[in-house]
Design an enzyme around this catalytic site. Structure first.
Site, PDB file in Angstrom:
ATOM      1  N   HIS A 155     -17.698  13.802  50.283  1.00  0.00           N
ATOM      2  CA  HIS A 155     -17.798  12.656  49.373  1.00  0.00           C
ATOM      3  C   HIS A 155     -18.597  12.902  48.099  1.00  0.00           C
ATOM      4  O   HIS A 155     -18.848  11.946  47.342  1.00  0.00           O
ATOM      5  CB  HIS A 155     -18.345  11.431  50.124  1.00  0.00           C
ATOM      6  N   ASP A 189     -25.809  16.228  52.313  1.00  0.00           N
ATOM      7  CA  ASP A 189     -24.598  16.334  51.508  1.00  0.00           C
ATOM      8  C   ASP A 189     -24.102  17.776  51.553  1.00  0.00           C
ATOM      9  O   ASP A 189     -24.829  18.704  51.192  1.00  0.00           O
ATOM     10  CB  ASP A 189     -24.879  15.918  50.070  1.00  0.00           C
ATOM     11  N   ASP A 207     -22.773   7.416  53.766  1.00  0.00           N
ATOM     12  CA  ASP A 207     -22.888   7.532  52.310  1.00  0.00           C
ATOM     13  C   ASP A 207     -21.551   7.594  51.600  1.00  0.00           C
ATOM     14  O   ASP A 207     -21.496   7.912  50.422  1.00  0.00           O
ATOM     15  CB  ASP A 207     -23.723   8.789  51.966  1.00  0.00           C
ATOM     16  N   HIS A 258     -29.118  12.955  56.633  1.00  0.00           N
ATOM     17  CA  HIS A 258     -27.826  12.981  55.953  1.00  0.00           C
ATOM     18  C   HIS A 258     -27.852  14.130  54.951  1.00  0.00           C
ATOM     19  O   HIS A 258     -28.577  14.088  53.967  1.00  0.00           O
ATOM     20  CB  HIS A 258     -27.583  11.664  55.236  1.00  0.00           C
TER      21      HIS A 258
END
Length: 1018
Positions: free
Chosen positions: A578, A264, A374, A262
């Protein structure tokens, strides 16, 4: 037998740490190292390789914050190592506990081709297996000295989050640069012992299996000669074979492991660094896929694939090959893993449009799942958007972070506001960074809420957040856990494989209705106000640009800017990631976002102006035309059209007895007292007061705001314990001119606020324009509206509709929602009368109920207070969050039904535009039912010239509507979000240029209307 568990366990820990792990590399020689420091921002690979390096030694400091250093390491494989496996150990100064959150590197060969990424849990590069001896080694490391923002202790304010304030002090010390012999037998022994030791710790003490493992470990440790681990590792491994070969029982929990990282798209690093993080991780994963035939890796976010394609085509070539083999799996079908609370209806739809279309165009793959591990909670409108995009599954992880209530399912059907259900899973492993530890696997099995009716769960496996991905150690552990007694079974599988099995075994999964509210990170609805305003403004400018460009293209042949709009949409979608839109990134990210939003606004305004100029005709000959992009008629101008505006009515301002002013327009009478507070908003026609008795509306309130952790993310409920009402006014005065408006100026702390309260002629609303020059620290600013209304629930707008929340706190689930999200409006009502508060850029709010004390002259009725969140001032990760001048627009709308709230929400976000011209502009599309709202009018993305209209039922009821094309229409289709006709939808009948629709509550419909071939815009 005596209980010697603790003795054996302590022995295992020490022998592993001090003897066996160090023996993985029994021999080493140093490499020679030199470094060239790139000036400024990162440079292309060729430039980095061409830089003239200077010598640097292990132990030397390197790396200014956010700098790039190109290390050249050279050496010769000793001749006596012939026949052995040799690796380079390249430790840039890593802290093994912080993969993804500190320095990283990408290793290149001298020709510039990438080898693999370096991070704290992946420091090796294979030189040969076996080597001949005497090989010359030369590697180049593009090393990023990203500073540690979230360190020990966490959440400490730092200036390192922006290159402009971070300074130049070196952040790291070079730790190890060696060639070393890799002893695979010892490495395998380490993993044998780790897996068995971790499993043993999770088994019941009274069970025989735990003791079998304990005795096997003891025998293996006895077999190890601590003075010659390498010679005795094989013998030690043989002592463990039996406990590894006993298979799992038939009722064992089944885990689908999915290789994952994951990443970001921005957070504690800027966007430009994410481009490099993705390249490093993809390089690592394609290399691991070549070495491990059972391994499968998945990566979401089409934007990240696009970055690799643009910036590292040599890495992208490897990715495309692995995707074609079915082992590097694009997941999720979204442009980025966006926030889902705040993006507007069209933006949320376009996340899937652009994401799925990229995967289709690049790989011929269409995803059935949304992949959002997330994201900070999920809006109630999302299920039908997922379904309208052609997907049917959702994966998330973040709900496990909720602090108050434990979500009752791990696999379930999630039902949205329109009744659409999506098969949803959030992994019971409770992390999207699973590393295959025994504790993680055991937790997944024990924690799984759906035992007895289902037995499958998913484990996203690999280092994430800052990237890195799956390691060879994780793959080796998974192999040992494939079928092992006492453990859940583990298989590498694609997300589609998992969901297919999970759905088949659980056809009657329980249903969760409404939003998936995260009981954490509530302050992300308010932090970094300018980022949120930039998003809201961009969404509405995109609506206008598409509408007017499409209208001009059909009516005048105006060149529709397909590529320009596509690029701008992707920019806006990227910034809905996000950790960007929620305001939880470093200062650098939000500083750049402000510049990006300004550029987006300028570009879109240019498109709008050009299209409107083309439509308006002769500017010198005509009057001033009013262009209305909102979906409702106003000032005599139909939604999506332009004409000479009509006006009527008047509004007056007069002094108020006791001080202050009265505003009156015949529809609404508003009293503003000497403090500048709204003490009355009287609905004249309904003979109804809006403001709760004895209280004042538009009351600014300030709270201390210092959460226990996660400063930019969280607001903890105890913030409410202390509040200061801002009632002192520096000025309460009429606004000069012929408007009925009052200016109120207040000073507090180091800040100042100026508000203008206006009652427009013919409008049943009070407009509130607020300017705050904000210089507070760790404070929370809200505006309070106590309303004389009894409401057990209230509505707030979400994507393609609205969602109801309770105003009471009967249960812990309701009490936990002490800060919630709205889009353009919040609405509450009693039967027959309601109130709306609309806004142009705020998202956070809270609602509470109060029963007035009974007594003489009191009706002891219930009042409801709505408070909108304006500004915060957290110091981490951006120590200057929200400092400066901010402007907000709100409007209080007494007597509003839900349709009024929808209409006024559009009005405040889509101001009319005025252009001189002699050609009135009829709307390109009209709808005869105000409850059916048009969310987009555009030309089809395939450049066919077809007109695409997206609309939805906005009131929460059934609605009939006639959708009429303002051009010659020959055919119409109902399509998915990607503008493809739906095979299972009946073809709509087109009669007299109109389509008749019957919509369910909140139903979303996309129509594709074809004009005559000769009239299409190309």
């Amino acid at each position: 037998m005596h209980d010697d568990r603790s003795l054996v366990e302590a022995r295992l820990r020490r022998v592993l740490d001090e003897r066996i792990r160090p023996a993985v590399y029994p021999q080493s020689v140093p490499l020679q190292v030199a470094v060239w420091i790139a000036p400024g921002e990162p440079v292309p690979v060729a430039e980095g390789l061409a830089g003239v390096p200077e010598p640097i030694a292990v132990g030397d400091a390197w790396g200014a914050p956010w700098g790039t250093s190109w290390f050249r390491v050279t050496g010769t494989v000793p001749a006596e190592w012939a026949g052995k496996t040799v690796e380079a150990i390249l430790d840039l100064g890593f802290d093994e506990n912080m993969p993804g959150f500190q320095c990283e590197g990408l290793v290149h060969r001298p020709d510039g081709s990438p080898v693999k990424g370096l991070n704290p849990r992946n420091q090796w590069v294979r030189i040969g297996a076996p080597v001949a001896g005497g090989e010359e080694v030369q590697l180049h490391i593009e090393a990023a000295s990203n500073p540690v923002i979230l360190g020990y202790p966490p959440f400490v304010p730092t200036r390192l989050g922006d290159k402009e304030t971070a300074g130049t002090d070196p952040q790291y010390k070079l730790a190890r640069m060696d060639l070393a012999v890799f002893d695979e037998t010892v490495w395998q022994l380490v993993l044998d012992l780790e897996v068995r030791g971790e499993l043993m710790q999770e088994l019941p003490v009274e069970g025989a299996r735990r003791w079998d493992i304990l005795r096997a470990i003891s025998r293996a440790l006895d077999a190890v000669d601590l003075q010659d681990v390498n010679a005795t590792a094989a013998a030690a491994r043989s002592c463990l074979e039996q406990v590894l070969s006993t298979p799992a029982g038939p009722t064992a929990h089944r885990i689908s492991a999915v290789g994952h990282a994951h990443i970001d798209s921005a957070w504690l690093w800027p966007l430009r660094e994410t481009v490099r993080k993705v390249a490093r991780t993809a390089s690592n994963m394609t290399a691991l896929l070549e070495d491990e035939p059972d391994f499968i890796f998945t990566m979401s976010q089409a934007q990240q694939f696009a970055w690799i394609k643009e910036h590292r085509p040599e890495v992208y070539a490897k990715v495309k090959t692995a995707v074609a083999e079915g082992r590097f799996v694009p997941a999720g079908g979204m442009w980025v893993e966006s926030d889902t609370n705040m993006p507007g209806s069209e933006a949320m739809a376009r996340q899937f449009v652009h994401g799925k279309r990229f995967f289709l165009d690049e790989f011929g793959i269409e995803n059935d799942e949304a992949w959002l591990p997330d994201t900070f909670g999920f809006a109630a409108g999302l299920p039908q958007i997922i379904r309208a995009a052609g997907a049917k599954w959702l994966l998330t992880q973040k709900i496990s972070w909720s602090r108050t209530n434990t979500f009752p399912h791990h696999t379930f059907q999630w039902e949205g506001i329109d009744g659409t259900r999506i098969f949803t899973h959030f992994p019971p492993v409770d992390t999207y960074n699973c590393s295959m530890k025994g504790s993680e696997i055991a937790h997944a099995a024990k924690n799984f809420k759906d035992k007895g009716v289902a037995k499958h769960s998913l484990a996203p496996t690999g280092w994430g957040d800052g990237g890195g991905g799956t390691t060879r150690e994780m793959v080796a552990k998974a192999a040992r856990l494939r079928d092992l007694e006492g453990s859940a079974t583990v298989r590498w599988e694609t997300p589609a494989d998992f969901f297919t099995k999970a759905e088949a075994e659980y056809p009657n999964a329980p249903v969760w209705v409404g939003e998936l509210y995260l009981e954490l990170h509530r302050a992300t609805l308010t932090s970094q106000a300018k980022t949120k305003q930039g998003n809201r403004r961009s969404e509405h400018l995109l609506r206008e640009a598409e509408l007017w460009a499409a209208t001009a293209a059909v009516r005048t042949g105006f060149p529709y800017p397909y590529e320009q709009l596509d690029r701008v949409w992707k920019t806006v979608l990227l910034h809905q990631f996000h950790d960007i839109l929620p305001g939880s990134s470093i200062a650098w990210v939000h500083r750049e976002a402000a510049k990006t939003y300004a550029a987006v606004a300028e570009e879109l305004t240019g498109i709008i102006d050009a299209a409107q100029r083309a439509l308006a005709g002769d500017a010198s000959a005509g009057p001033e035309l009013v262009f209305n992009a909102a979906p409702h008629e106003r000032h005599g101008v139909a939604g999506g059209g332009a004409a000479v505006a009509t006006a009527g009515g008047s509004a007056q301002l007069s002094p108020r007895e006791g001080g202050g002013f009265v505003l009156d327009n015949g529809l609404l009478q508003v009293e503003i007292d000497e403090r500048g507070l709204v003490v009355s908003a009287y609905d004249i026609g309904a003979e109804r007061e809006t403001v709760a008795p004895g209280l004042a509306a538009n009351l600014l309130q300030i709270h201390p705001d210092f959460p226990n952790m996660w400063d930019a993310w969280d607001v903890d409920e105890f913030y409410r314990n202390t509040v200061t009402d801002l009632t002192d006014a520096d000025e309460v005065a009429p606004v000069a001119g012929d408007t009925a408006a009052v200016r109120v100026v207040r000073s507090f702390g180091d800040s100042k606020v100026t508000q203008v309260l206006t009652l427009a002629a013919g409008a049943k609303r009070l407009d509130i324009d607020t300017e705050v020059d904000w210089h507070e620290t760790e404070k929370f600013l809200k505006a309070s509206f106590p309303l004389d209304i009894h409401a057990e629930r209230y509505a707030s707008e979400t994507q393609f509709g609205h969602f109801h929340r309770a105003t009471h706190t009967n249960t812990s689930w309701e009490a936990a929602k002490f800060e919630a999200c709205n889009h353009r409006f919040v609405h509450m009502e009693e039967p027959g009368w309601g109130v709306a508060l609309v806004n142009d850029s705020t998202y956070g709010h809270d609602v509470t109920r109060t029963v007035r004390d009974s007594g003489p002259g009191s009706d002891s009725g219930t009042t409801t207070t709505l408070r909108v969140s304006l500004l915060r001032a957290p110091r981490f990760p951006d120590p200057e969050t929200d400092q400066g001048v901010h402007r907000f627009r709100h409007a209080l709308v007494p007597g509003a039904v839900i349709g009024d709230a929808v209409r006024e929400g559009f009005r405040i976000n889509l101001p009319e535009r005025r252009v001189s011209g002699d050609a009135a502009v009829a709307p390109l599309v009209t709808v005869d039912n105000e409850a059916v709202v048009v969310s987009a009018v555009k030309l089809a993305d395939d450049a066919s010239g077809d007109v695409v209209v997206r609309l939805y039922e906005s009131g929460g009821g059934r609605a009939r509507a006639r959708v009429t094309a303002g051009f010659e229409a020959v055919e119409a289709d109902v399509t998915d979000l990607l503008e493809r006709p739906l095979a299972d939808a009946p073809k709509p009948e087109l009669a007299d240029g109109a389509v008749r629709l019957m919509l369910r509550p909140f139903e979303l419909v996309t129509l594709r209307i074809q004009g005559p071939a000769g009239a299409r815009s190309r």
